[in-house]
Design a protein around this motif. Structure first.
Motif, short mmCIF file in Angstrom:
data_model
loop_
_atom_site.label_atom_id
_atom_site.label_comp_id
_atom_site.label_asym_id
_atom_site.label_seq_id
_atom_site.Cartn_x
_atom_site.Cartn_y
_atom_site.Cartn_z
N GLY A 20 61.59 76.86 60.52
CA GLY A 20 62.66 75.86 60.47
C GLY A 20 62.35 74.64 61.32
N VAL A 21 61.84 74.88 62.52
CA VAL A 21 61.47 73.77 63.40
C VAL A 21 60.33 72.96 62.78
N ALA A 22 59.37 73.64 62.17
CA ALA A 22 58.24 72.94 61.53
C ALA A 22 58.73 72.07 60.37
N VAL A 23 59.67 72.57 59.59
CA VAL A 23 60.21 71.79 58.47
C VAL A 23 60.93 70.55 58.99
N VAL A 24 61.71 70.69 60.05
CA VAL A 24 62.42 69.54 60.62
C VAL A 24 61.44 68.51 61.16
N VAL A 25 60.39 68.97 61.83
CA VAL A 25 59.38 68.04 62.35
C VAL A 25 58.68 67.31 61.22
N LEU A 26 58.36 68.02 60.14
CA LEU A 26 57.71 67.37 58.99
C LEU A 26 58.63 66.34 58.33
N LEU A 27 59.91 66.65 58.20
CA LEU A 27 60.84 65.69 57.61
C LEU A 27 61.00 64.45 58.48
N LEU A 28 61.11 64.64 59.78
CA LEU A 28 61.22 63.48 60.68
C LEU A 28 59.95 62.63 60.64
N GLY A 29 58.80 63.29 60.59
CA GLY A 29 57.55 62.55 60.49
C GLY A 29 57.43 61.77 59.19
N ALA A 30 57.86 62.38 58.09
CA ALA A 30 57.81 61.68 56.80
C ALA A 30 58.76 60.48 56.80
N PHE A 31 59.94 60.64 57.38
CA PHE A 31 60.87 59.51 57.46
C PHE A 31 60.31 58.39 58.32
N TRP A 32 59.72 58.73 59.44
CA TRP A 32 59.14 57.72 60.34
C TRP A 32 57.99 56.99 59.65
N GLY A 34 57.45 56.68 56.40
CA GLY A 34 57.97 55.88 55.30
C GLY A 34 58.63 54.60 55.78
N SER A 35 59.35 54.67 56.88
CA SER A 35 59.99 53.46 57.40
C SER A 35 58.96 52.46 57.92
N ARG A 36 57.87 52.96 58.49
CA ARG A 36 56.81 52.05 58.94
C ARG A 36 56.13 51.38 57.76
N ARG A 37 55.88 52.15 56.69
CA ARG A 37 55.24 51.58 55.51
C ARG A 37 56.15 50.56 54.84
N ALA A 38 57.43 50.82 54.82
CA ALA A 38 58.37 49.88 54.21
C ALA A 38 58.46 48.60 55.03
N ALA A 39 58.35 48.71 56.34
CA ALA A 39 58.42 47.52 57.19
C ALA A 39 57.17 46.65 57.03
N GLN A 40 56.05 47.26 56.72
CA GLN A 40 54.81 46.50 56.56
C GLN A 40 54.69 45.87 55.18
N ARG A 41 55.50 46.32 54.24
CA ARG A 41 55.45 45.78 52.89
C ARG A 41 55.90 44.33 52.89
N LYS A 42 55.31 43.53 52.01
CA LYS A 42 55.68 42.12 51.93
C LYS A 42 57.12 41.99 51.44
N ASP A 43 57.80 40.98 51.97
CA ASP A 43 59.15 40.70 51.49
C ASP A 43 59.05 40.10 50.09
N PRO A 44 59.97 40.44 49.22
CA PRO A 44 59.94 39.85 47.89
C PRO A 44 60.26 38.36 47.97
N ALA A 45 59.84 37.63 46.96
CA ALA A 45 60.10 36.20 46.93
C ALA A 45 61.60 35.96 46.87
#
Length: 73
Positions: A20-32, A34-45
């Protein structure tokens, strides 16, 4: 016989806790990540600003009017 049953139950509970702890850590890591990748994406015109009302917005332009003193029933 009772002692071995309680030991087996305790071992499976700790394994379940670790999973259970491993699943929570994996989900938090995936969210973190994904948010970093979304922040680096170019803003749309930016959308062009239109001064003339065309399309669906023009059809709804007069859909709401504030009643005046002459519009009372």
């Amino acid at each position: 016989m009772i002692a071995s049953t309680s030991l087996a139950a305790g071992g499976s509970a700790s394994l379940l806790l670790i999973v259970g702890v491993a699943v929570v850590v994996l989900l938090l890591g995936a969210f973190w990540l994904g948010s970093r990748r979304a922040a680096q994406r170019k803003d749309p015109a930016p959308r062009p600003a239109t001064t003339d009302q065309t399309g669906p917005a023009a059809a709804r332009k007069d859909s709401w009017t504030t009643p005046g003193p002459d519009d009372r029933p």
